[in-house]
Design an enzyme around this catalytic site. Structure first.
Site, PDB file in Angstrom:
ATOM      1  N   MET B  30       0.622  -1.148  -0.110  1.00 56.42           N
ATOM      2  CA  MET B  30      -0.118   0.030  -0.112  1.00 56.42           C
ATOM      3  C   MET B  30       0.820   1.364   0.006  1.00 56.42           C
ATOM      4  O   MET B  30       0.334   2.349   0.252  1.00 56.42           O
ATOM      5  CB  MET B  30      -0.893   0.032   1.191  1.00 56.42           C
ATOM      6  CG  MET B  30      -1.878  -1.290   1.011  1.00 56.42           C
ATOM      7  SD  MET B  30      -3.389  -1.008   2.015  1.00 56.42           S
ATOM      8  CE  MET B  30      -3.202  -0.687   3.587  1.00 56.42           C
ATOM      9  N   GLY B  31       2.252   1.111  -0.402  1.00 56.29           N
ATOM     10  CA  GLY B  31       2.938   2.478  -0.472  1.00 56.29           C
ATOM     11  C   GLY B  31       3.447   2.453   1.032  1.00 56.29           C
ATOM     12  O   GLY B  31       3.439   1.996   1.833  1.00 56.29           O
ATOM     13  N   TYR B  32       4.021   3.848   0.840  1.00 55.17           N
ATOM     14  CA  TYR B  32       4.996   4.424   2.018  1.00 55.17           C
ATOM     15  C   TYR B  32       6.084   3.263   2.494  1.00 55.17           C
ATOM     16  O   TYR B  32       5.974   3.012   3.706  1.00 55.17           O
ATOM     17  CB  TYR B  32       3.976   4.766   3.052  1.00 55.17           C
ATOM     18  CG  TYR B  32       4.398   5.768   3.998  1.00 55.17           C
ATOM     19  CD1 TYR B  32       4.652   7.356   3.383  1.00 55.17           C
ATOM     20  CD2 TYR B  32       5.076   5.802   5.199  1.00 55.17           C
ATOM     21  CE1 TYR B  32       5.030   8.346   4.213  1.00 55.17           C
ATOM     22  CE2 TYR B  32       5.615   6.729   5.740  1.00 55.17           C
ATOM     23  CZ  TYR B  32       5.569   8.143   5.436  1.00 55.17           C
ATOM     24  OH  TYR B  32       6.158   9.095   5.852  1.00 55.17           O
ATOM     25  N   LEU B  33       6.804   2.910   1.498  1.00 58.90           N
ATOM     26  CA  LEU B  33       7.668   1.897   1.768  1.00 58.90           C
ATOM     27  C   LEU B  33       8.519   1.836   2.763  1.00 58.90           C
ATOM     28  O   LEU B  33       9.079   3.073   3.160  1.00 58.90           O
ATOM     29  CB  LEU B  33       8.075   1.414   0.186  1.00 58.90           C
ATOM     30  CG  LEU B  33       7.465   1.408  -1.130  1.00 58.90           C
ATOM     31  CD1 LEU B  33       8.481   1.178  -1.970  1.00 58.90           C
ATOM     32  CD2 LEU B  33       6.422   0.395  -0.823  1.00 58.90           C
ATOM     33  N   HIS B  37       9.157  -3.751   3.447  1.00 55.60           N
ATOM     34  CA  HIS B  37       8.881  -4.081   2.051  1.00 55.60           C
ATOM     35  C   HIS B  37      10.121  -4.318   1.343  1.00 55.60           C
ATOM     36  O   HIS B  37       9.966  -5.092   0.407  1.00 55.60           O
ATOM     37  CB  HIS B  37       8.063  -2.836   1.262  1.00 55.60           C
ATOM     38  CG  HIS B  37       7.113  -2.566   2.048  1.00 55.60           C
ATOM     39  ND1 HIS B  37       6.722  -1.314   2.917  1.00 55.60           N
ATOM     40  CD2 HIS B  37       5.789  -3.082   2.148  1.00 55.60           C
ATOM     41  CE1 HIS B  37       5.344  -1.131   3.216  1.00 55.60           C
ATOM     42  NE2 HIS B  37       4.737  -2.299   2.767  1.00 55.60           N
ATOM     43  N   GLY B 147       4.696 -10.234   3.970  1.00 49.11           N
ATOM     44  CA  GLY B 147       5.513 -10.218   5.095  1.00 49.11           C
ATOM     45  C   GLY B 147       4.789 -10.870   6.361  1.00 49.11           C
ATOM     46  O   GLY B 147       3.895 -11.095   6.305  1.00 49.11           O
ATOM     47  N   MET B 184       8.357  -3.212  11.732  1.00 42.58           N
ATOM     48  CA  MET B 184       8.135  -1.838  10.866  1.00 42.58           C
ATOM     49  C   MET B 184       6.815  -1.777  10.059  1.00 42.58           C
ATOM     50  O   MET B 184       6.165  -3.071   9.816  1.00 42.58           O
ATOM     51  CB  MET B 184       9.202  -2.237   9.451  1.00 42.58           C
ATOM     52  CG  MET B 184      10.618  -1.995  10.151  1.00 42.58           C
ATOM     53  SD  MET B 184      11.301  -0.785   8.954  1.00 42.58           S
ATOM     54  CE  MET B 184      13.118  -1.046   9.908  1.00 42.58           C
TER      55      MET B 184
END
Lengths: 281, 281
Positions: B30-33, B37, B147, B184
């Site tokens: 969903m991004g904001y790696l 990720h 993950g 994370m």
């Protein structure tokens, strides 16, 4: 023609065919093949390199009290017919391999499945969408062929393939009929000779409806009444539903306009038959 | 690295890569790696020819009142990080293309989704399974990477891929943590500095639980109580759930045996964090 009864072997075979750059045409069936299925297989034969027919009587699309256990079977005859139609592979997985213990995943197409047959057969289209998603995963067809007789099924599969970005073209081919107009169906074998005569009432009612629309009638209620009258005049007939809906979203329309689907399900004795016609207004 | 923001282009690209015999490794996000990720992308880089990372904040997996609209975004930074991790394609479809008007198809994995996060977020996993099915249809990966932090998500995706005969291998990689042990998560950015300190209580509680099991404790209730005590000692923490379940079927087990998943969700202030550990007994 190759008979494959194992998911992994079918999946491997498709993978190899894909690697070789071959296109796959797929006709999913529940077996007891008739000319309707054959017309789909012949179309696949024309359009694609390799034709796969599957035979799987899918428990997930039968409700309690429906004809799952007595659904007609004749694999020998099916093999011959599939061969004659030019199929390359007949894929016949087992129920225990398709739905192993602990099976838990279902595909649901909302709205489209709430009308017509979806109303009288609540989990039916969930079962149909799920098994077709599975079969598409295994066979990985370029084009899959469905009959217009199961109009709602065709609409549901098209919607599923589009929504889930499945890379497969869905082709829907016209209804194949007996000489007197009865739509071909594996279930026609259940009919007694008296019932077989009555069964033609579905097509007669659809013809009458179509003529009414052609001569200007736009009130669906009027048309449905005329159809009901015709059907109920047959001693063995009991109407499940007769509806006139938009052919794409399957929602009722009044007054009639655009492409309308006249769809019906009628019990002839204990046998539930369906039929339909699309009329362009 | 190529940026693709259109489904059809991504689908065509995958088709071409497949025809060329290239294997595709896929990391849906969903991004904001973050480094979690990145560890998935680096694994994909090692195992497959072409690495695709998708960024899509999937509305279907957010419930009412959840953080859909404020979910953190930074495409510039994501592009840089994806490039550094060796990604070949960054796929960022729009919501309107993924869920066009009239969208109707959902994938539901039963049972596995009824416990843990599924209980507090009722339609969450239906949204997750649906979007991953769609992304698999578009990207057609050979291997997809998830993950372990989202343990239940990983179990659901594995089950879906198996049940729907999707031809993709699901790899689940270990949780990446900050130096002090916090798992994370893109959501960690929501935490105030006070909350950030309290947030380490999830990992502390998991460690304590693991130590208790290692020293012979087999009563899940006892272990959960100890964990609850530790978490509730933090002023900003409010427990959503702490459960100890079988790591495969996600059902509670007592006394503990086999591979057990200790999973928890805790609100730190308004931010819901999850964490877990698998302990082999």
């Amino acid at each position: 023609m190759k008979l494959v009864d194992n998911i992994q072997r079918m999946s491997m075979l498709s993978k190899i065919l894909k690697k070789e750059g071959k296109s796959i045409g797929f006709v999913p069936t529940m077996g007891y093949l008739h000319d309707g299925h054959m017309s789909l297989a012949r179309a696949a034969r024309q359009h694609t390199d390799v034709v796969v027919i599957s035979i799987f009587v899918n428990p997930a699309q039968f409700g309690p009290g429906e004809d799952l256990t007595k659904y007609p079977k004749d694999l020998k005859r099916d093999e011959e017919m599939a061969g004659l139609a030019g199929a390359d592979v007949l894929f016949c997985p087992s129920v225990s391999e398709m739905y192993p213990e602990g099976y838990a995943t279902y595909v649901n197409v909302e709205r489209l499945t709430e009308t017509l047959c979806g109303r009288s057969r609540p989990a039916h289209f969930r079962g149909v969408a799920t098994v077709v998603a599975k079969l598409f995963g295994i066979v990985r067809p370029d084009i899959a062929y469905f009959g217009q007789k199961d109009a709602q099924q065709a609409a549901v599969i098209k919607k599923m393939a589009e929504d889930l970005n499945m890379d497969v073209e869905i082709k829907v081919l016209p209804i194949t009929r007996e000489k007197d107009g009865l739509a071909m169906s594996s279930r026609n074998v259940y009919l007694s000779s008296e019932e077989r005569k009555d069964a033609v009432c579905l097509k007669e009612a659809l013809d009458k409806a179509e003529r009414a629309i052609r001569s200007g009638e736009r009130d669906p209620g009027m048309i449905i009444n005329v159809m009901k009258e015709l059907v109920t005049s047959k001693p063995s007939a009991r109407i499940d539903y007769i509806e006139i809906v938009d052919s794409k979203n399957l929602r009722p329309i009044a007054p009639l306009s655009g492409d309308v689907l006249i769809a019906m399900a009628v019990f002839i004795g204990n046998t539930r038959l369906i039929d339909n016609v699309i009329v362009k207004i």
